[in-house]
Each structure stands twice: as structure tokens, then as C-alpha cells.
Design a protein around this motif. Structure first.
Motif, short mmCIF file in Angstrom:
data_model
loop_
_atom_site.label_atom_id
_atom_site.label_comp_id
_atom_site.label_asym_id
_atom_site.label_seq_id
_atom_site.Cartn_x
_atom_site.Cartn_y
_atom_site.Cartn_z
N UNK A 62 -3.05 -15.89 -22.50
CA UNK A 62 -4.46 -15.96 -23.43
C UNK A 62 -5.26 -16.50 -22.87
N UNK A 63 -4.60 -17.87 -22.15
CA UNK A 63 -5.43 -18.79 -21.41
C UNK A 63 -6.00 -18.17 -20.07
N UNK A 64 -4.72 -17.81 -19.42
CA UNK A 64 -5.53 -17.41 -17.84
C UNK A 64 -5.88 -15.98 -17.93
N UNK A 65 -5.76 -15.28 -19.06
CA UNK A 65 -6.79 -13.71 -19.06
C UNK A 65 -8.72 -14.46 -19.71
N UNK A 66 -8.07 -15.20 -19.98
CA UNK A 66 -9.60 -16.13 -20.80
C UNK A 66 -10.67 -16.75 -19.59
N UNK A 67 -9.55 -16.77 -18.70
CA UNK A 67 -10.44 -18.10 -17.66
C UNK A 67 -11.29 -17.08 -16.86
N UNK A 68 -10.65 -15.66 -16.39
CA UNK A 68 -11.44 -15.12 -15.70
C UNK A 68 -12.50 -13.96 -15.98
N UNK A 70 -16.38 -12.83 -17.20
CA UNK A 70 -16.12 -11.97 -18.21
C UNK A 70 -15.95 -10.62 -17.82
N UNK A 71 -16.84 -10.01 -16.81
CA UNK A 71 -16.50 -8.47 -16.56
C UNK A 71 -15.00 -8.04 -16.52
N UNK A 72 -14.21 -8.74 -15.34
CA UNK A 72 -12.60 -8.60 -15.43
C UNK A 72 -11.95 -8.63 -16.95
N UNK A 73 -12.28 -9.49 -17.30
CA UNK A 73 -11.97 -9.22 -19.26
C UNK A 73 -12.50 -7.81 -19.32
N UNK A 74 -13.36 -7.64 -19.82
CA UNK A 74 -13.94 -5.90 -20.08
C UNK A 74 -13.73 -4.95 -19.64
N UNK A 75 -13.07 -5.14 -18.29
CA UNK A 75 -11.99 -4.48 -17.76
C UNK A 75 -10.54 -4.01 -18.35
N UNK A 76 -10.17 -4.83 -18.65
CA UNK A 76 -8.82 -4.58 -19.36
C UNK A 76 -9.27 -5.24 -21.57
N UNK A 77 -9.88 -4.16 -21.64
CA UNK A 77 -9.95 -4.00 -22.85
C UNK A 77 -8.96 -4.31 -24.12
N UNK A 78 -7.59 -4.21 -23.98
CA UNK A 78 -6.94 -3.90 -24.61
C UNK A 78 -5.97 -4.87 -24.08
N UNK A 79 -6.05 -6.06 -23.50
CA UNK A 79 -4.85 -7.33 -23.14
C UNK A 79 -4.44 -7.90 -23.83
N UNK A 80 -5.78 -8.63 -24.36
CA UNK A 80 -5.58 -9.38 -26.13
C UNK A 80 -4.60 -8.59 -26.95
N UNK A 81 -4.89 -7.46 -26.71
CA UNK A 81 -4.26 -6.69 -28.21
C UNK A 81 -2.66 -6.58 -27.79
N UNK A 82 -2.37 -5.75 -26.13
CA UNK A 82 -0.80 -5.70 -25.77
C UNK A 82 -0.23 -7.32 -26.28
N UNK A 83 -0.55 -8.73 -25.62
CA UNK A 83 -0.16 -10.14 -26.30
C UNK A 83 -0.28 -10.11 -27.60
N UNK A 84 -1.06 -9.71 -28.88
CA UNK A 84 -0.97 -9.92 -30.51
C UNK A 84 0.47 -9.04 -30.46
N UNK A 85 0.34 -7.59 -29.96
CA UNK A 85 1.85 -6.99 -30.30
C UNK A 85 3.26 -7.34 -29.70
N UNK A 86 2.74 -8.10 -28.74
CA UNK A 86 4.46 -8.74 -27.96
C UNK A 86 4.43 -9.87 -29.11
#
Length: 410
Positions: A62-68, A70-86
Motif C-alpha cells: 500500500x505504501x509503495x502504491x501510494x508513493x506513485x 497520481x497519474x500512475x495510481x489512476x491507471x491502477x484503479x483496482x489495485x487497493x481493492x485487490x490488496x483488501x481482498x488479499x
């Protein structure tokens, strides 16, 4: 680890847990017992630390994702949801791991691991131990799930079929045929052999495996009633997010559905220490086991010793020597050619050999990276009548001492 084996603590307990592990029978020094208890609680701690370990891994993601940007985060809209599922899957795994260790302090009949409040608080575990635990979780797939059937068919089925060929039910009383399975893991191969009516005993050294096999054999009574997520720790080589979080149910059979008269047991301890009585077993079946030795010649000698005259040793597996790269650990790495020569010099007669049996081990079938083992499969026999030979195991020592007229079987 000192030796112990499954047995009955009491009539009531036997009804509840038909495959209880008997406690130690050999005397040990006080320091050995102290080290044993420390090891026991260290492995318990690994099971309890699992949730913290995975949660820290997810927080790092999560920390590494949030360090990206903003435009990169927006390209990976489902990434945090995947971590929540894990994280949800991790909680399910954690609950089963806690169920596994819940009654382990009373698991051994003649040995109690006294509760210690300080031991109950989960502390950091080594990467090595956590890898062992993650491997144990995948072992449930291999041994006790429908998803592991293909792998079991490639590894276990040849051994089971060879036992039936050597000891056919129409020609012998299978309940009197004693089969030993060293390195039994979670016990499925030994269970399958016992389910055919043979008197079968599994042996295992690892507490990771012992805790887990005890849970499956004694606590699981309904088919596919439990769910694990064995692949959530694999963050590389995934094609789809759902591959990482897919569920596996277990057990695919009811472990208690053995014939009432079935003779099935498990022992806990070092194979070399537990099995010292000569001429006890009709068959020793090893699967992915012989490369766990510090010195495989000791395994060969022990198998020779414990087999009855005329008994057979069936082996299938690779030679991935477990102690090869461990500092301060003895490790003798033989080629199959060298090992076969030693087996024959010890007195065994080679009856069948296949040098290429392709199989996997706890494979993630959807991973982009897979390992394929090109195994050897052989059957050797301890002759019913032993002939003197200078190449028999320890023959020269016996000739010097002149204490026996037959070759040593130790």
C-alpha cells in the motif's frame, strides 16, 4: 527432534482422536528436553505470527502504491481493492492456522508442552520459518484437496500400485502387510495405503507438518468444509488478480472414513532415531524423502535394517538435497548413479527402475513459473536369504569382530 508416535492417551480420547501422537519413549538429557520445548514454541509462534507477517507485507504494498505519481495510481484503479481482498483471504488462513495449533500442547501422549503466557504473544519469526509455514499451507493443496489430485496421481499412485502389485489382496492378507512411509508430510500417501487395508504407519519430523496432519486426521470430519487461500503470498508471475486469491477447499475426503479394522498410525520424530528395530517392515515407501538426509547412506542402512528379509523398498523422487546450502550442516550430495551403487553394495537387489518420472511439488497451476521434477522411481528388495559379500553394508566390520555369522543390518 526426539521420537514419538501416535497412540491412545485414554479410551475417551481415542474415540475423539483416533490417530493421536504418542509421546517420547527414549530417555533424553534435560538440555535436550529444554531445546525441544523451545523449538516447539518457536513453531507455534510462527503459526501465530502469520497474520502480522502478511499484514506487514500488504502495508508495504500500500505504501509503495501510494508513493506513485497520481497519474500512475489512476491507471491502477483496482489495485487497493485487490490488496483488501488479499487481506480478507489472509484472515481466513489465519483462523485455520489458529485452529491447527489450538490443541497442540496436548498432542503428544507422553509429553506435555507447558503453557507459557509469554509464548502466547506472537513475536517476529524468521523468513526461513515463514517460508516453511507458507509451504505447509500449499501442502494442504497437494495432499487433501481436489486441486492436488493430478499431482498425487503422478507421485503417490505409482507407489500405491506397486504395493498392490507386490502384495496383491488375492494372494495375501493385506492387513498383515506392514508398510512404513517416512517423510509422510500431511499423511495422504500413508492414509491411501491404509485405506486399501494394509497396516500403514507414516513418520514425520517437522512440527509444521505434524501440527497440520494432526489437524486434518483428527479434526476434519466433513468433506471440503474448510477453505484456504494458498497463493496469496505469491506476488510475482500472476496472470490475473483472481489467480492470487483463488480458494482451495479441503479435505476432499473424510479422513475418518477408513475401514473400522484399519491399522493406521503416525509417528513423530527423526526417522533414524525412531526406527532402529530390525526386520520389522514388509515395505518402506519413500516419496520426495531421501534427499532430506544429511547423509543418504544412513537412510539406506536404516531401511535395510528395518525391512524384513524379502521386504521391498519403493522410492519416487528427485535429489534436491535439503542441507546443501546450509551453513554448518553436514550434507553429502550423491548423484543417483552413486546412490544406486551404494544401495546395491548394501545388499539390495534392484527389481524395477524408471529414471524419468515427471512430476511437480505443490505446484501453482496458474503461475507463470513452474518447476518440473524429473524423478527416479525404483523398487529394490532385501533378499529373503542373505548371502555373505564383502560389499554388504558394514560386512568388513563384522568379519573383524566375528560377533555374528550374518551381515550386520544396522
Amino acid at each position: 527432534m526426539a521420537d514419538s508416535s501416535m497412540g491412545n492417551e485414554s479410551a475417551d480420547q481415542n474415540q475423539e482422536n483416533p490417530y493421536l501422537y504418542r509421546g517420547r519413549t527414549r530417555c533424553s538429557l534435560e538440555e535436550d528436553a529444554k531445546l525441544e520445548r523451545e523449538h516447539f514454541w518457536r513453531i507455534i509462534n510462527v503459526f501465530k505470527y502469520y497474520r502480522i507477517y502478511v499484514d506487514e507485507r500488504l502495508k508495504r504494498c500500500e505504501r509503495q502504491f501510494l508513493s506513485l505519481p497520481r497519474r500512475h495510481q489512476q491507471l491502477l484503479s483496482g489495485y487497493l481493492d485487490k490488496l483488501a481482498e488479499i487481506r480478507r483471504c489472509m484472515e481466513c488462513n489465519h483462523k485455520i492456522l489458529q485452529d491447527i495449533v489450538q490443541n497442540c500442547t496436548h498432542m503428544f501422549e507422553n509429553m506435555e508442552y507447558d503453557e507459557d503466557k509469554n509464548k502466547r504473544r506472537a513475536g517476529p519469526s524468521s523468513t526461513f520459518d515463514m517460508d516453511k509455514l507458507k509451504s505447509t499451507i500449499k501442502q494442504f493443496v497437494r495432499d487433501w484437496s481436489e486441486a492436488g489430485k493430478a499431482e498425487r496421481d503422478s507421485c503417490y499412485l505409482p507407489i500405491v500400485e506397486e504395493i498392490q502389485k507386490q502384495f496383491p489382496p488375492e494372494k495375501c492378507e493385506v492387513s498383515e502387510v506392514k508398510v512404513l512411509v517416512p517423510g509422510a508430510g500431511l499423511g495422504r500417501l500413508a492414509w491411501e495405503i491404509a485405506n486399501l487395508g494394509y497396516a500403514c504407519q507414516g513418520n514425520e519430523w517437522s512440527f509444521f507438518m505434524l501440527f497440520s496432519s494432526n489437524f486434518v486426521l483428527n479434526r476434519c470430519e466433513k468433506e471440503n468444509a474448510l477453505t484456504l487461500y494458498p497463493w496469496i503470498h505469491q506476488f510475482s508471475n500472476n496472470k490475473m488478480s483472481g489467480d492470487q486469491t483463488r480458494a482451495v477447499t479441503f479435505p476432499d475426503v473424510n479422513p475418518n472414513d477408513l475401514p473400522p479394522e484399519c491399522d493406521f498410525s503416525m509417528t513423530a520424530g527423526d526417522f533414524l532415531e525412531v526406527y532402529t528395530d530390525p526386520d520389522m517392515w514388509d515395505c518402506v515407501a519413500t516419496c520426495f524423502f531421501i534427499d532430506t538426509a544429511h547423509n543418504v547412506i544412513e537412510y539406506i542402512e536404516t531401511i535395510w535394517n528395518i525391512l524384513k528379509p524379502g521386504g521391498i523398498w519403493i522410492n519416487l523422487g528427485p535429489l534436491l538435497y535439503h542441507f546443501e546450502n546450509m551453513a554448518n550442516e553436514l550434507s553429502i550430495e550423491l548423484t543417483y548413479e552413486e546412490m544406486k551403487e551404494a544401495i546395491i553394495k548394501c545388499g539390495f537387489v534392484l527389481e524395477m527402475e524408471r529414471e524419468s518420472v515427471l512430476t511437480t511439488y505443490t505446484e501453482n497451476e496458474r503461475s507463470m513459473l513452474k518447476y518440473l521434477y524429473d524423478c527416479v522411481f525404483f523398487v529394490v528388495r532385501k533378499p529373503a536369504v542373505r548371502h555373505s559379500s564383502p560389499e554388504n553394508c558394514k560386512e568388513s566390520e563384522l568379519k573383524d569382530s566375528d560377533k555374528k555369522t550374518e551381515p550386520s543390518t544396522t
